[in-house]
Design a protein around this motif. Structure first.
Motif, mmCIF file in Angstrom:
data_model
loop_
_atom_site.group_PDB
_atom_site.id
_atom_site.type_symbol
_atom_site.label_atom_id
_atom_site.label_comp_id
_atom_site.label_asym_id
_atom_site.label_seq_id
_atom_site.Cartn_x
_atom_site.Cartn_y
_atom_site.Cartn_z
ATOM 1 N N GLN B 31 5.632 -3.364 2.749
ATOM 2 C CA GLN B 31 4.524 -4.269 3.042
ATOM 3 C C GLN B 31 3.188 -3.628 2.682
ATOM 4 O O GLN B 31 2.323 -4.260 2.088
ATOM 5 C CB GLN B 31 4.565 -4.678 4.517
ATOM 6 C CG GLN B 31 3.550 -5.726 4.899
ATOM 7 C CD GLN B 31 3.725 -7.032 4.129
ATOM 8 O OE1 GLN B 31 4.830 -7.544 4.004
ATOM 9 N NE2 GLN B 31 2.650 -7.555 3.576
ATOM 10 N N ASN B 35 0.507 -5.075 0.053
ATOM 11 C CA ASN B 35 -0.893 -5.348 0.384
ATOM 12 C C ASN B 35 -1.822 -4.724 -0.648
ATOM 13 O O ASN B 35 -2.742 -5.362 -1.137
ATOM 14 C CB ASN B 35 -1.244 -4.812 1.768
ATOM 15 C CG ASN B 35 -0.401 -5.441 2.858
ATOM 16 O OD1 ASN B 35 0.184 -6.504 2.671
ATOM 17 N ND2 ASN B 35 -0.318 -4.780 4.003
ATOM 18 N N ILE B 81 3.334 -12.311 9.380
ATOM 19 C CA ILE B 81 3.197 -11.861 7.991
ATOM 20 C C ILE B 81 4.054 -12.726 7.074
ATOM 21 O O ILE B 81 3.598 -13.184 6.023
ATOM 22 C CB ILE B 81 3.589 -10.371 7.855
ATOM 23 C CG1 ILE B 81 2.568 -9.499 8.596
ATOM 24 C CG2 ILE B 81 3.652 -9.956 6.392
ATOM 25 C CD1 ILE B 81 2.898 -8.029 8.604
ATOM 26 N N VAL B 182 -3.732 -9.121 6.766
ATOM 27 C CA VAL B 182 -2.296 -8.783 6.778
ATOM 28 C C VAL B 182 -2.124 -7.262 6.851
ATOM 29 O O VAL B 182 -1.243 -6.758 7.540
ATOM 30 C CB VAL B 182 -1.579 -9.354 5.526
ATOM 31 C CG1 VAL B 182 -0.178 -8.803 5.392
ATOM 32 C CG2 VAL B 182 -1.537 -10.861 5.597
ATOM 33 N N THR B 186 -0.066 -5.143 9.415
ATOM 34 C CA THR B 186 0.993 -4.228 8.964
ATOM 35 C C THR B 186 0.961 -2.920 9.746
ATOM 36 O O THR B 186 1.990 -2.317 9.987
ATOM 37 C CB THR B 186 0.828 -3.941 7.460
ATOM 38 O OG1 THR B 186 0.669 -5.177 6.791
ATOM 39 C CG2 THR B 186 2.045 -3.222 6.903
#
Lengths: 576, 189
Positions: B31, B35, B81, B182, B186
């Motif tokens: 993740q 990003n 997410i 996000v 995370t």
């Protein structure tokens, strides 16, 4: 929230009990409030079709109508708007009603209630049912189209609410599941994931297959209704060029190779194509999004290096063959998740031994390949054991490329092998070759330390002496050259002790011997004009060879001197 | 022989711990990477914000406002997410013809996004089956609804502006903010 309705269960029970009592009483006292309360009020939602339902025991209550009401609870609070009649549901005689036109915001809390009416008689309101449409909604069946092509079945799926203007679900968020079975056989139906546009291979020719499809929202564990069963006959594979088969992917250290079988008699050339994985999510036609893999166009061999596509997400690969103007069907599409498919090779290892320890230097496998680090954060698993008759394998994990195994026995042979592993993908690489090495001896160590110390001390001393000597000598030299201590002998001194003290410093005026030539012919008459002429004809010379600092003052001085000398001579001559 | 057996046991022990945590626990690495990549790709696909779009009106709530009372429950974060990524994927699947953005960047962006959505789905689906939790807990429901509500604003905005260049530029900027948000989420993954 949605749960709030259930929290009122106790209250509902009390109301039910009250209504039952009322119903019992109604037998005796006609004309009173004796209508029962509608029970089990519920809302069913499939896609955007919202239906309100309730239970009603009709045996005792003829010509009863119902008037449900709804309330919009903005921002999930208890106090909402006023209770409003549901359009199209006023005074209905059935026990269900379509309320889709009233409930338009699928993300809000709604509350509904129902009561029974007969003439002027009205039952109490039912317990309200509170819901958020999006949460309780079920997924309707998708639309499915089948086409039989070349022994395979092409499937086109349209999403559950393809034709409705209002949308309950986020577009492109479904995944689909198909159940396929051979008609008129007892074979177990097979479950498989299917894309909106998919081809089902591995079917028997000229056989009838049936299937049904369901849409799913995996993240919410929601499973939709199945589409109606559809059956289709598979055809015999065409007589043209067959599709390439046995397409396999080999990947080591992010080097990707595709290979397939060559079962063609004539000479054919192959084309390898790839498709970015996300297109598979779409219901629209994406057949023009397949691109040729660079370097794998019209190739005659049955292998293709497709490492250049990179590791940015998943992709699909397929091969087809061409023979002049004939093009074969495409092979099965292979899904490639680069980081998952890839195998990690053995790392290269260097070992240095010390007393009781081994220092290990590990080089990441496929280090020259950038995409390795795109996928993995590698750690290393080290297995080591003493090289003896009864080896016991120990494990160690290195996070970095330098690692030390300590607490070993001195002067023993140890062996080790190392593999890289990527925790994120649960992937273990290949083991390196076994490397054996002996730890250094421990016994000699005090002597070694002492010797090393002594040598160090000696070296330091020698160095210090050399440096001091060097400094002293250069000091002496500088002093001798620039500031000499010796004095010139006294007989040289009048000529200029200065000359010695600043031998290397240039002077503005360089001293020189002054000479003059005295002419032999001396005229008798001492005419002042003649003297003047004489002084004009004088010559001076200097043995330094420097003629540049000739000046008037020195010239006049000389002429005065000569004048005096001349007077003196004249006097002598008269005297004689 | 005994060495081999011991080795075998060791390997089994090592792997068994990994099998149990297969689907979910290591999502944060992927993740974080997504990003970072997404922010770069959003920047790369269209370059600087065009000058002529500065006057364009914006009428949707920002992501931070929508999800500010987000509970930090791990489960919740994953779902948030997943929902956000799914919606962003849908946004960029809409009519992009009026933009002159770099097609390769868009494709790469979409492809990476889709891959992570699939991973998150697998993880969430796996956990649902394991724990037997349905969409019922208030936190999860609220998260989902808030994300949907926010993106409904985005879809409406694009539709109202008829997918114009400036509307898309504003959305691209907004999606950058979205990824920054996000990224904050995370960290608690």
């Amino acid at each position: 929230m949605a749960a709030a309705g259930f929290l009122r269960g106790d209250c509902a029970l009390a109301l039910v009990a009250l209504s039952l009592l009322a119903a019992l009483g109604s037998g005796r006292c006609a004309g009173q409030m004796n209508l029962m309360i509608p029970q089990n009020v519920q809302v069913h939602i499939i896609n955007t079709n919202i239906t309100l339902k309730w239970d009603w025991n009709s045996w005792n209550n003829f010509s009863v109508t119902f008037s449900p009401q709804y309330q919009w609870l903005e921002d999930y609070e208890e106090d909402g708007t006023n209770w409003t009649e549901l359009p199209g549901c006023e005074n209905i005689t059935v026990t269900k009603c379509d309320i889709s036109s009233a409930v338009t915001d699928y993300l809000c809390n709604y509350s509904v209630r129902v009561r029974a009416e007969r003439g002027e008689e009205k039952s109490p309101w039912s317990e309200p049912f509170i819901f958020v449409p999006n949460i309780i909604a079920e997924i309707g069946p998708p639309g499915v189209q089948l086409e039989s092509v070349n022994g395979m079945v092409k499937v086109n799926i349209s999403p559950p609410e393809a034709n409705s203007k209002e949308k309950m679900w986020t577009q492109h968020s479904f995944s689909y599941n198909a159940i396929i079975w051979k008609k008129s056989s007892n074979a177990e139906p097979k479950n498989r994931a299917i894309y909106p546009r998919d081809i089902i291979h591995d079917l028997e020719p000229e056989t009838t297959y049936c299937l049904k499809v369901q849409a799913r929202l995996n993240s919410e564990a929601k499973r939709g209704y199945f589409s109606p069963e559809q059956c289709i006959n598979t055809t015999r594979a065409s007589n043209g060029l067959p599709c390439p088969t046995n397409v396999t992917v080999h990947a080591l250290n992010m080097k990707f190779l595709l290979s397939w079988d060559n079962h063609y008699n004539n000479s054919v050339s192959f084309n390898v194509q790839y498709l970015s994985g996300f297109y598979k999510q779409f219901n629209e036609d994406y057949s023009n999004k397949w691109y040729v893999v660079p370097g794998c166009e019209n190739i005659s061999h049955t292998q293709c290096d497709f490492s250049d596509i990179g590791a940015s997400g998943n992709y699909y690969i397929r091969v087809n063959a061409t023979n002049g103007y004939n093009r074969s069907c495409s092979s099965k599409e292979i899904k490639v998740d680069p980081c998952v498919v890839n195998e990690i090779g053995p790392p290269s290892v260097k070992v240095n031994s010390g007393p009781k320890l081994l220092r290990i230097q590990i080089t990441c496998p496929g280090e020259e390949n950038k995409s390795m680090s795109e996928c993995y954060e590698l750690s290393y698993r080290i297995q080591y054991w003493e090289n003896s008759s009864k080896p016991e394998v120990s494990n160690d994990v290195a996070q970095k490329s330098f690692h030390t195994i300590s607490n070993l026995m001195p002067s023993r042979a140890y062996c080790l092998k190392i593999q890289a592993f990527a925790q994120v993908y649960n992937k273990s690489g290949q083991f390196s070759n076994v490397i054996c090495t002996e730890t250094l001896s421990d016994h000699m160590s005090p002597l070694v330390v002492l010797t090393t110390f002594l040598i160090a001390v000696v070296v330091v001393l020698v160095l210090a002496v050399v440096i001091i000597l060097a400094i002293y000598l250069s000091y002496k030299k500088i002093k001798y050259v620039f500031f000499p201590s010796c004095k010139p002998p006294s007989n040289i001194e009048p000529f200029g002790g200065q000359l010695f003290s600043n031998l290397y410093i240039s002077t503005s005026e360089e001293p020189a011997e002054k000479c003059c030539i005295i002419e032999n012919t001396i005229q008798e008459d001492a005419n002042p004009t003649n003297f003047k002429n004489y002084s004009n004809s004088k010559q001076s010379s200097r043995d330094s060879g420097n003629y540049s600092n000739d000046d008037d003052t020195s010239g006049s001085k000389v002429s005065e001197e000569t004048l005096e000398l001349r007077k003196h001579l004249k006097h002598d001559w008269e005297h004689n | 022989m005994s060495t081999m057996r011991l080795l075998h046991i060791c390997l089994i022990l090592l792997f068994s711990t990994e099998i149990s945590s297969q689907h979910c626990d290591l999502l944060s690495f992927q993740q974080k990477k997504l990003n970072k990549d997404s922010l770069e790709l959003l920047e790369k696909m269209g370059g600087n914000f065009p000058f002529q779009c500065f006057n364009e009106g914006i009428d949707f709530k920002s992501m931070q406002d929508v999800l500010k009372r987000q509970s930090s429950q791990k489960e919740n974060v994953k779902l948030a997410i997943q929902n956000i990524l799914q919606e962003i994927f849908t946004v960029f699947s809409k009519n992009l013809t009026q933009t002159a953005w770099d097609t390769i960047s868009i494709i790469t962006f979409q492809n990476k996004l889709h891959q992570q959505i699939e991973r998150l789905e697998a993880c969430l689906g796996f956990q649902k089956e394991k724990d037997g939790t349905k969409m019922g807990s208030d936190g999860l429901v609220l998260t989902k609804l808030k994300v949907r509500r926010y993106f409904q604003g985005i879809y409406n905005f694009l539709e109202e502006k008829q997918y114009s260049l400036c509307a898309w530029e504003i959305i691209r900027m907004e999606m950058t903010r979205c990824f920054l948000f996000v990224d904050q989420l995370t960290k608690s993954l």
